[in-house]
Design a protein around this motif. Structure first.
Motif, PDB file in Angstrom:
ATOM      1  N   LEU A 280      52.566   8.118  48.970  1.00 24.61           N
ATOM      2  CA  LEU A 280      51.710   7.122  49.602  1.00 24.61           C
ATOM      3  C   LEU A 280      50.467   7.838  50.117  1.00 24.61           C
ATOM      4  CD1 LEU A 280      52.806   4.189  51.846  1.00 24.61           C
ATOM      5  CD2 LEU A 280      50.897   5.621  52.549  1.00 24.61           C
ATOM      6  N   TRP A 281      49.303   7.376  49.670  1.00 28.80           N
ATOM      7  CA  TRP A 281      48.039   7.990  50.046  1.00 28.80           C
ATOM      8  C   TRP A 281      47.308   7.134  51.062  1.00 28.80           C
ATOM      9  CZ3 TRP A 281      46.462  12.690  48.050  1.00 28.80           C
ATOM     10  CH2 TRP A 281      47.157  13.159  46.936  1.00 28.80           C
ATOM     11  N   LEU A 282      46.646   7.811  52.003  1.00 30.57           N
ATOM     12  CA  LEU A 282      45.751   7.136  52.942  1.00 30.57           C
ATOM     13  C   LEU A 282      44.343   7.683  52.745  1.00 30.57           C
ATOM     14  CD1 LEU A 282      47.777   7.102  56.293  1.00 30.57           C
ATOM     15  CD2 LEU A 282      47.439   5.234  54.694  1.00 30.57           C
ATOM     16  N   SER A 283      43.369   6.798  52.718  1.00 32.73           N
ATOM     17  CA  SER A 283      41.992   7.221  52.511  1.00 32.73           C
ATOM     18  C   SER A 283      41.066   6.439  53.428  1.00 32.73           C
ATOM     19  CB  SER A 283      41.577   6.994  51.053  1.00 32.73           C
ATOM     20  OG  SER A 283      40.189   7.228  50.882  1.00 32.73           O
ATOM     21  N   GLN A 284      40.068   7.135  53.973  1.00 35.91           N
ATOM     22  CA  GLN A 284      39.021   6.516  54.785  1.00 35.91           C
ATOM     23  C   GLN A 284      37.643   6.774  54.183  1.00 35.91           C
ATOM     24  OE1 GLN A 284      40.238   8.124  58.776  1.00 35.91           O
ATOM     25  NE2 GLN A 284      39.795   6.033  59.430  1.00 35.91           N
ATOM     26  N   SER A 285      37.575   6.889  52.875  1.00 42.08           N
ATOM     27  CA  SER A 285      36.312   7.237  52.226  1.00 42.08           C
ATOM     28  C   SER A 285      35.225   6.213  52.523  1.00 42.08           C
ATOM     29  CB  SER A 285      36.520   7.366  50.714  1.00 42.08           C
ATOM     30  OG  SER A 285      37.040   6.157  50.169  1.00 42.08           O
ATOM     31  N   ASP A 286      35.561   4.919  52.484  1.00 48.12           N
ATOM     32  CA  ASP A 286      34.559   3.889  52.772  1.00 48.12           C
ATOM     33  C   ASP A 286      34.083   3.977  54.213  1.00 48.12           C
ATOM     34  OD1 ASP A 286      34.799   2.978  50.188  1.00 48.12           O
ATOM     35  OD2 ASP A 286      36.260   1.419  50.689  1.00 48.12           O
ATOM     36  N   TYR A 287      35.025   4.150  55.133  1.00 49.64           N
ATOM     37  CA  TYR A 287      34.670   4.246  56.545  1.00 49.64           C
ATOM     38  C   TYR A 287      33.787   5.466  56.807  1.00 49.64           C
ATOM     39  CZ  TYR A 287      35.212   5.404  61.488  1.00 49.64           C
ATOM     40  OH  TYR A 287      34.983   5.753  62.794  1.00 49.64           O
ATOM     41  N   ILE A 288      34.150   6.617  56.244  1.00 47.52           N
ATOM     42  CA  ILE A 288      33.378   7.837  56.462  1.00 47.52           C
ATOM     43  C   ILE A 288      31.984   7.704  55.861  1.00 47.52           C
ATOM     44  CG2 ILE A 288      33.247  10.288  55.879  1.00 47.52           C
ATOM     45  CD1 ILE A 288      36.306  10.364  56.071  1.00 47.52           C
ATOM     46  N   HIS A 289      31.895   7.098  54.677  1.00 49.38           N
ATOM     47  CA  HIS A 289      30.583   6.892  54.065  1.00 49.38           C
ATOM     48  C   HIS A 289      29.701   6.014  54.955  1.00 49.38           C
ATOM     49  CE1 HIS A 289      27.509   6.249  51.017  1.00 49.38           C
ATOM     50  NE2 HIS A 289      27.606   4.955  51.242  1.00 49.38           N
ATOM     51  N   ASN A 290      30.273   4.962  55.531  1.00 50.25           N
ATOM     52  CA  ASN A 290      29.503   4.079  56.407  1.00 50.25           C
ATOM     53  C   ASN A 290      29.083   4.784  57.692  1.00 50.25           C
ATOM     54  OD1 ASN A 290      29.648   1.879  54.655  1.00 50.25           O
ATOM     55  ND2 ASN A 290      31.604   1.207  55.491  1.00 50.25           N
ATOM     56  N   VAL A 291      29.937   5.656  58.215  1.00 48.98           N
ATOM     57  CA  VAL A 291      29.576   6.425  59.405  1.00 48.98           C
ATOM     58  C   VAL A 291      28.406   7.358  59.101  1.00 48.98           C
ATOM     59  CG1 VAL A 291      30.360   8.211  61.006  1.00 48.98           C
ATOM     60  CG2 VAL A 291      31.835   6.278  60.497  1.00 48.98           C
ATOM     61  N   LEU A 292      28.473   8.035  57.962  1.00 49.59           N
ATOM     62  CA  LEU A 292      27.379   8.919  57.567  1.00 49.59           C
ATOM     63  C   LEU A 292      26.078   8.150  57.390  1.00 49.59           C
ATOM     64  CD1 LEU A 292      29.201  11.201  54.970  1.00 49.59           C
ATOM     65  CD2 LEU A 292      28.503  11.815  57.283  1.00 49.59           C
TER      66      LEU A 292
END
Length: 357
Positions: A280-292
């Motif tokens: 099971l994978w967890l990813s916050q790529s969208d959230y991190i991109h929006n923060v940047l």
């Protein structure tokens, strides 16, 4: 001496702050009031969002128009507008919400206790770890409560009639006597949690002693069920699909629910499951991109070690003059660190050294 006014073009100060739901990224250009929403060229989507929210308020019997008791002042309310990201095909959805101006509430008059628990991130990780380990036996689904705060019961709270929906004639002087909770009231979250906690325990679920937002159920056939509540979002894991369906129908019967079936997201984290390999994978790529993007760092050069271990920060690195402190106050340092810390706690523990004290 004659003072000369500067000819430099002025623009409003851009404020940075973490909102109530800082995980969701919203677009720019949203109206700041109801008056602006009806004045913009593309006004129809905003008016539809407002009307949809008012229909829900009336359907939920949130208030009734009453005379204001002597010695009381009604709380003012306002409309809040924003865009919500939906998908690559739809992009943004127009949203409107009626909120009370809670800063006008007085302790002992408009509210008393306001504390409400929120599920611990370690509990979310623990449940997902159990699901990954028992992947062939446990289904994982998510639910979203529509207008969660509006389900909490209230009394002796009065607000002004909302802009755009003022009663006319003999009812124009009346106020809204609250029967259900409203967004941003200081006690809204507490009222919603108490109502949900009472109902889910009536269904036979047991509240965890270590986390009051974690509930478990064990049936006679030893099948296990887990439910975690994060404000209005729920994750449900269980080994009996029929029992999960029964729980969902019970929740639908009590609250307005949006069923999302297989769990894909929880608080800004994307969930990916590979059931055959029990991964099971967890990813916050969208959230991190929006923060940047929010802090104008989306085009910055990435480094594998953002802060060398040899650097030691101290109070000597802090602003020492009035001018330096004034300049430093315009930098959204606290918001940036808070946003990074959420990623650190959720999925990126490798950031702990960079944002730690």
């Amino acid at each position: 001496m004659v003072l000369k006014r500067s000819g430099r073009a002025r623009r409003p100060t851009e404020f940075y702050q973490l909102g109530l739901d800082y995980v969701n990224y919203t677009g720019a250009g949203k109206p700041r009031s109801y008056e602006e929403a009806i004045a913009v060229p593309d006004t129809d989507p905003w008016l539809q969002a407002v009307q949809s929210k008012m229909d829900s308020v009336h359907q939920n019997q949130t208030w009734e128009l009453v005379e204001l008791p002597t010695g009381r002042k009604p709380l003012p309310c306002k409309w809040v507008f924003w865009y919500k990201y939906v998908s690559d095909s739809i992009k943004f959805k127009y949203k409107a919400r009626l909120v009370a101006k809670e800063f006008n509430q007085e302790h002992g008059v408009d509210y008393d206790k306001i504390f409400s628990p929120v599920v611990k991130m370690t509990t979310i990780h623990l449940l997902l770890g159990v699901v990954a380990a028992e992947d062939l036996d446990l289904d994982l689904e998510e639910l979203d409560v529509k207008m969660a705060f509006l389900h909490g019961d209230l009394e002796d709270i009065y607000i002004s009639q909302p802009t755009g929906f003022l009663a006319t004639g003999e009812k124009s002087h009346l106020v809204c006597g609250m029967k259900k909770s409203l967004y941003v009231l200081k006690q809204s979250l507490r009222m919603w949690y108490q109502k949900f906690d009472s109902y889910i325990r009536q269904l036979g679920y047991h509240r965890s002693d270590s986390d009051p937002c974690m509930y478990t159920l064990q049936l006679a056939d030893e099948s296990q069920f887990y439910l975690i509540l994060y404000v209005r979002d729920m994750l449900i894991a269980g080994s009996n699909p029929a029992e999960i369906g029964k729980l969902k129908w019970s929740l639908h019967d009590k609250f307005a629910m949006k069923e999302l079936e297989q769990a894909r997201h929880i608080q800004g984290m994307r969930i990916e499951r590979h059931r055959t390999t029990k991964i099971l994978w967890l990813s916050q790529s969208d959230y991190i991109h929006n923060v940047l993007k929010r802090f104008n760092m989306d085009n910055a050069k990435p480094l594998s070690t953002p802060l060398p271990k040899t650097i030691l920060l101290s109070d000597r690195d802090s602003p020492s003059t009035k001018e330096e402190r004034k300049l430093n106050g315009k930098i959204p340092y606290a918001s940036a660190v808070g946003s990074i810390m959420y990623a650190m706690v959720a999925t990126r523990p490798d950031l702990a050294y960079a944002v730690g004290p």
